[in-house]
Motif scaffolding. Structure first.
Motif, PDB file in Angstrom:
ATOM      1  N   ALA A   7       0.832  -1.204   0.000  1.00  0.00           N
ATOM      2  CA  ALA A   7       0.000   0.000   0.000  1.00  0.00           C
ATOM      3  C   ALA A   7       0.872   1.263   0.000  1.00  0.00           C
ATOM      4  O   ALA A   7       0.609   2.215  -0.740  1.00  0.00           O
ATOM      5  CB  ALA A   7      -0.942   0.002   1.198  1.00  0.00           C
ATOM      6  N   VAL A   8       1.911   1.253   0.811  1.00  0.00           N
ATOM      7  CA  VAL A   8       2.823   2.406   0.856  1.00  0.00           C
ATOM      8  C   VAL A   8       3.512   2.577  -0.494  1.00  0.00           C
ATOM      9  O   VAL A   8       3.635   3.696  -1.004  1.00  0.00           O
ATOM     10  CB  VAL A   8       3.856   2.244   1.992  1.00  0.00           C
ATOM     11  N   GLU A   9       3.927   1.475  -1.088  1.00  0.00           N
ATOM     12  CA  GLU A   9       4.575   1.532  -2.400  1.00  0.00           C
ATOM     13  C   GLU A   9       3.646   2.137  -3.453  1.00  0.00           C
ATOM     14  O   GLU A   9       4.064   2.978  -4.256  1.00  0.00           O
ATOM     15  CB  GLU A   9       4.981   0.121  -2.827  1.00  0.00           C
ATOM     16  N   ILE A  10       2.390   1.757  -3.434  1.00  0.00           N
ATOM     17  CA  ILE A  10       1.415   2.282  -4.393  1.00  0.00           C
ATOM     18  C   ILE A  10       1.278   3.794  -4.238  1.00  0.00           C
ATOM     19  O   ILE A  10       1.302   4.539  -5.217  1.00  0.00           O
ATOM     20  CB  ILE A  10       0.055   1.579  -4.217  1.00  0.00           C
ATOM     21  N   VAL A  11       1.149   4.259  -3.005  1.00  0.00           N
ATOM     22  CA  VAL A  11       1.000   5.699  -2.758  1.00  0.00           C
ATOM     23  C   VAL A  11       2.273   6.459  -3.159  1.00  0.00           C
ATOM     24  O   VAL A  11       2.203   7.522  -3.779  1.00  0.00           O
ATOM     25  CB  VAL A  11       0.628   5.970  -1.285  1.00  0.00           C
ATOM     26  N   LEU A  12       3.427   5.900  -2.821  1.00  0.00           N
ATOM     27  CA  LEU A  12       4.679   6.584  -3.160  1.00  0.00           C
ATOM     28  C   LEU A  12       4.908   6.654  -4.663  1.00  0.00           C
ATOM     29  O   LEU A  12       5.355   7.683  -5.181  1.00  0.00           O
ATOM     30  CB  LEU A  12       5.862   5.889  -2.480  1.00  0.00           C
ATOM     31  N   LYS A  13       4.596   5.571  -5.372  1.00  0.00           N
ATOM     32  CA  LYS A  13       4.778   5.594  -6.830  1.00  0.00           C
ATOM     33  C   LYS A  13       3.855   6.607  -7.484  1.00  0.00           C
ATOM     34  O   LYS A  13       4.242   7.302  -8.415  1.00  0.00           O
ATOM     35  CB  LYS A  13       4.559   4.207  -7.412  1.00  0.00           C
ATOM     36  N   ALA A  20       5.020  17.776  -5.983  1.00  0.00           N
ATOM     37  CA  ALA A  20       5.109  19.233  -6.053  1.00  0.00           C
ATOM     38  C   ALA A  20       5.255  19.738  -4.620  1.00  0.00           C
ATOM     39  O   ALA A  20       4.917  19.025  -3.679  1.00  0.00           O
ATOM     40  CB  ALA A  20       3.855  19.817  -6.692  1.00  0.00           C
ATOM     41  N   PRO A  21       5.756  20.940  -4.456  1.00  0.00           N
ATOM     42  CA  PRO A  21       5.860  21.477  -3.102  1.00  0.00           C
ATOM     43  C   PRO A  21       4.501  21.449  -2.391  1.00  0.00           C
ATOM     44  O   PRO A  21       3.485  21.853  -2.962  1.00  0.00           O
ATOM     45  CB  PRO A  21       6.339  22.919  -3.309  1.00  0.00           C
ATOM     46  N   GLY A  22       4.476  20.908  -1.206  1.00  0.00           N
ATOM     47  CA  GLY A  22       3.250  20.869  -0.413  1.00  0.00           C
ATOM     48  C   GLY A  22       2.319  19.716  -0.754  1.00  0.00           C
ATOM     49  O   GLY A  22       1.241  19.603  -0.177  1.00  0.00           O
ATOM     50  N   TYR A  23       2.715  18.846  -1.679  1.00  0.00           N
ATOM     51  CA  TYR A  23       1.843  17.717  -2.059  1.00  0.00           C
ATOM     52  C   TYR A  23       1.685  16.742  -0.894  1.00  0.00           C
ATOM     53  O   TYR A  23       2.642  16.390  -0.219  1.00  0.00           O
ATOM     54  CB  TYR A  23       2.405  16.971  -3.264  1.00  0.00           C
ATOM     55  N   ARG A  24       0.451  16.339  -0.673  1.00  0.00           N
ATOM     56  CA  ARG A  24       0.137  15.295   0.299  1.00  0.00           C
ATOM     57  C   ARG A  24      -0.920  14.393  -0.317  1.00  0.00           C
ATOM     58  O   ARG A  24      -1.898  14.878  -0.870  1.00  0.00           O
ATOM     59  CB  ARG A  24      -0.417  15.891   1.598  1.00  0.00           C
ATOM     60  N   PRO A  25      -0.729  13.083  -0.207  1.00  0.00           N
ATOM     61  CA  PRO A  25      -1.747  12.179  -0.753  1.00  0.00           C
ATOM     62  C   PRO A  25      -3.071  12.365  -0.009  1.00  0.00           C
ATOM     63  O   PRO A  25      -3.082  12.564   1.205  1.00  0.00           O
ATOM     64  CB  PRO A  25      -1.184  10.785  -0.495  1.00  0.00           C
ATOM     65  N   GLU A  26      -4.157  12.294  -0.737  1.00  0.00           N
ATOM     66  CA  GLU A  26      -5.471  12.421  -0.117  1.00  0.00           C
ATOM     67  C   GLU A  26      -5.818  11.131   0.622  1.00  0.00           C
ATOM     68  O   GLU A  26      -5.329  10.053   0.279  1.00  0.00           O
ATOM     69  CB  GLU A  26      -6.516  12.703  -1.190  1.00  0.00           C
ATOM     70  N   ALA A  27      -6.678  11.233   1.620  1.00  0.00           N
ATOM     71  CA  ALA A  27      -7.086  10.065   2.397  1.00  0.00           C
ATOM     72  C   ALA A  27      -7.720   9.000   1.502  1.00  0.00           C
ATOM     73  O   ALA A  27      -7.496   7.799   1.696  1.00  0.00           O
ATOM     74  CB  ALA A  27      -8.055  10.490   3.499  1.00  0.00           C
ATOM     75  N   ALA A  28      -8.470   9.418   0.511  1.00  0.00           N
ATOM     76  CA  ALA A  28      -9.117   8.469  -0.404  1.00  0.00           C
ATOM     77  C   ALA A  28      -8.072   7.653  -1.165  1.00  0.00           C
ATOM     78  O   ALA A  28      -8.288   6.478  -1.457  1.00  0.00           O
ATOM     79  CB  ALA A  28     -10.021   9.215  -1.376  1.00  0.00           C
ATOM     80  N   HIS A  29      -6.947   8.263  -1.464  1.00  0.00           N
ATOM     81  CA  HIS A  29      -5.892   7.536  -2.176  1.00  0.00           C
ATOM     82  C   HIS A  29      -5.358   6.395  -1.316  1.00  0.00           C
ATOM     83  O   HIS A  29      -5.039   5.317  -1.830  1.00  0.00           O
ATOM     84  CB  HIS A  29      -4.761   8.483  -2.561  1.00  0.00           C
ATOM     85  N   TRP A  30      -5.242   6.617  -0.015  1.00  0.00           N
ATOM     86  CA  TRP A  30      -4.793   5.544   0.880  1.00  0.00           C
ATOM     87  C   TRP A  30      -5.791   4.393   0.867  1.00  0.00           C
ATOM     88  O   TRP A  30      -5.403   3.225   0.870  1.00  0.00           O
ATOM     89  CB  TRP A  30      -4.588   6.072   2.300  1.00  0.00           C
ATOM     90  N   GLY A  31      -7.071   4.720   0.835  1.00  0.00           N
ATOM     91  CA  GLY A  31      -8.096   3.678   0.791  1.00  0.00           C
ATOM     92  C   GLY A  31      -7.987   2.831  -0.467  1.00  0.00           C
ATOM     93  O   GLY A  31      -8.069   1.599  -0.417  1.00  0.00           O
ATOM     94  N   VAL A  32      -7.757   3.484  -1.589  1.00  0.00           N
ATOM     95  CA  VAL A  32      -7.588   2.770  -2.863  1.00  0.00           C
ATOM     96  C   VAL A  32      -6.326   1.900  -2.805  1.00  0.00           C
ATOM     97  O   VAL A  32      -6.330   0.751  -3.253  1.00  0.00           O
ATOM     98  CB  VAL A  32      -7.520   3.770  -4.043  1.00  0.00           C
ATOM     99  N   ALA A  33      -5.261   2.430  -2.233  1.00  0.00           N
ATOM    100  CA  ALA A  33      -4.008   1.679  -2.137  1.00  0.00           C
ATOM    101  C   ALA A  33      -4.167   0.440  -1.252  1.00  0.00           C
ATOM    102  O   ALA A  33      -3.639  -0.623  -1.565  1.00  0.00           O
ATOM    103  CB  ALA A  33      -2.893   2.577  -1.597  1.00  0.00           C
ATOM    104  N   VAL A  34      -4.899   0.572  -0.158  1.00  0.00           N
ATOM    105  CA  VAL A  34      -5.132  -0.578   0.729  1.00  0.00           C
ATOM    106  C   VAL A  34      -5.920  -1.654  -0.014  1.00  0.00           C
ATOM    107  O   VAL A  34      -5.589  -2.840   0.055  1.00  0.00           O
ATOM    108  CB  VAL A  34      -5.849  -0.146   2.024  1.00  0.00           C
TER     109      VAL A  34
END
Length: 55
Positions: A7-13, A20-34
């Motif tokens: 899951a971490v690998e998916i989000v990092l890739k 970009a400066p200030g980029y943070r993955p959205e919570a929904a993206h973590w759900g998709v990665a899990v």
């Protein structure tokens, strides 16, 4: 642990493409990665196996 790492690998890739400066993955993206990591499916299969063994 393997599912967590996947899951971490998916989000990092994905973050590499969106970086970009200030980029943070959205919570929904973590759900998709899990879901994509196979964790949920593995837990369901284990639960079904344990329930079958209890009968």
């Amino acid at each position: 642990m393997e599912s967590f790492a996947r899951a971490v690998e998916i989000v990092l890739k994905d973050g590499e493409v969106r970086d970009a400066p200030g980029y943070r993955p959205e919570a929904a993206h973590w759900g998709v990665a899990v879901l994509a990591s196979g964790y949920v499916q593995a837990r369901q299969a284990l639960s079904e196996e344990l329930m079958a063994g209890a009968l």
